[in-house]
Enzyme design. Structure first.
Site, mmCIF file in Angstrom:
data_model
loop_
_atom_site.group_PDB
_atom_site.id
_atom_site.type_symbol
_atom_site.label_atom_id
_atom_site.label_comp_id
_atom_site.label_asym_id
_atom_site.label_seq_id
_atom_site.Cartn_x
_atom_site.Cartn_y
_atom_site.Cartn_z
ATOM 1 C CG HIS A 104 -0.204 -0.152 2.522
ATOM 2 N ND1 HIS A 104 0.206 -1.387 2.993
ATOM 3 C CD2 HIS A 104 0.227 0.751 3.435
ATOM 4 C CE1 HIS A 104 0.839 -1.238 4.135
ATOM 5 N NE2 HIS A 104 0.871 0.058 4.434
ATOM 6 C CG HIS A 106 1.021 5.289 4.453
ATOM 7 N ND1 HIS A 106 0.233 5.159 5.568
ATOM 8 C CD2 HIS A 106 1.837 4.199 4.447
ATOM 9 C CE1 HIS A 106 0.565 4.051 6.211
ATOM 10 N NE2 HIS A 106 1.539 3.452 5.548
#
Ligand code: AMP
Ligand code: ZN
Length: 141
Positions: A104, A106
């Protein structure tokens, strides 16, 4: 399209709809939702739908799709929240501060003197505040 999954992974559960999230957007390859421990209001995550832990194992086209989704969210964050800056941050491995081993990026809006550090402490956010900023960003996408 099928993706590799890991039944014990929190982000795989979010992708599968087994646990809730404040979903900003979704396409065939990626999903973006609000971080539940926001460093600042508007902190969101762009996440691969498939379970690849780190940058060294994810297919390049999937990584590109995660980056593209992060850019869409960052544009909404910039236009709607007008932060002083935005960090895009992606950690690989516990030693780099990665706590969820499912790739992922941020999207982290910055505020003046927010004291944000590279490996920050997790403080649970106020759900109503997360939802309020979620609604603004969702509408700005
Ligand atoms: P990292 O430490 O870079 O792996 O980041 C993982 C991020 O996922 C942290 O910022 C957590 O606050 C966030 N997180 C963990 N569980 C959830 C969840 N159920 N929904 C939204 N964000 C989460
Ligand atoms: Zn996963």
């Amino acid at each position: 399209m099928t993706h590799p999954t890991d039944g014990s992974c929190i982000f795989c559960k979010i992708v599968a709809g087994q646990i809730p999230c404040f979903k900003l957007l979704e396409d065939e390859t990626t999903i973006a939702f609000m971080d539940i421990n926001p460093v600042n209001p508007g902190h969101a995550l762009s996440v691969a739908k498939g379970h690849w832990p780190t940058v060294d194992v994810i297919p390049p086209d999937v990584l590109a799709a995660v980056a593209k989704t992060a850019q869409r969210v960052a544009k909404a964050v910039v236009s709607e929240l007008k932060p002083v800056g935005v960090n895009l941050l992606q950690a690989n491995g516990a030693g780099a501060g990665q706590s969820v081993p499912h790739l992922h990026i941020h999207i982290m809006p910055r505020r003046p003197n927010d004291g944000a550090t590279l490996n920050w402490d997790y403080k649970p956010g106020d759900k109503a505040e997360i939802e309020a900023v979620y609604k603004r960003l969702k509408a700005a996408l």
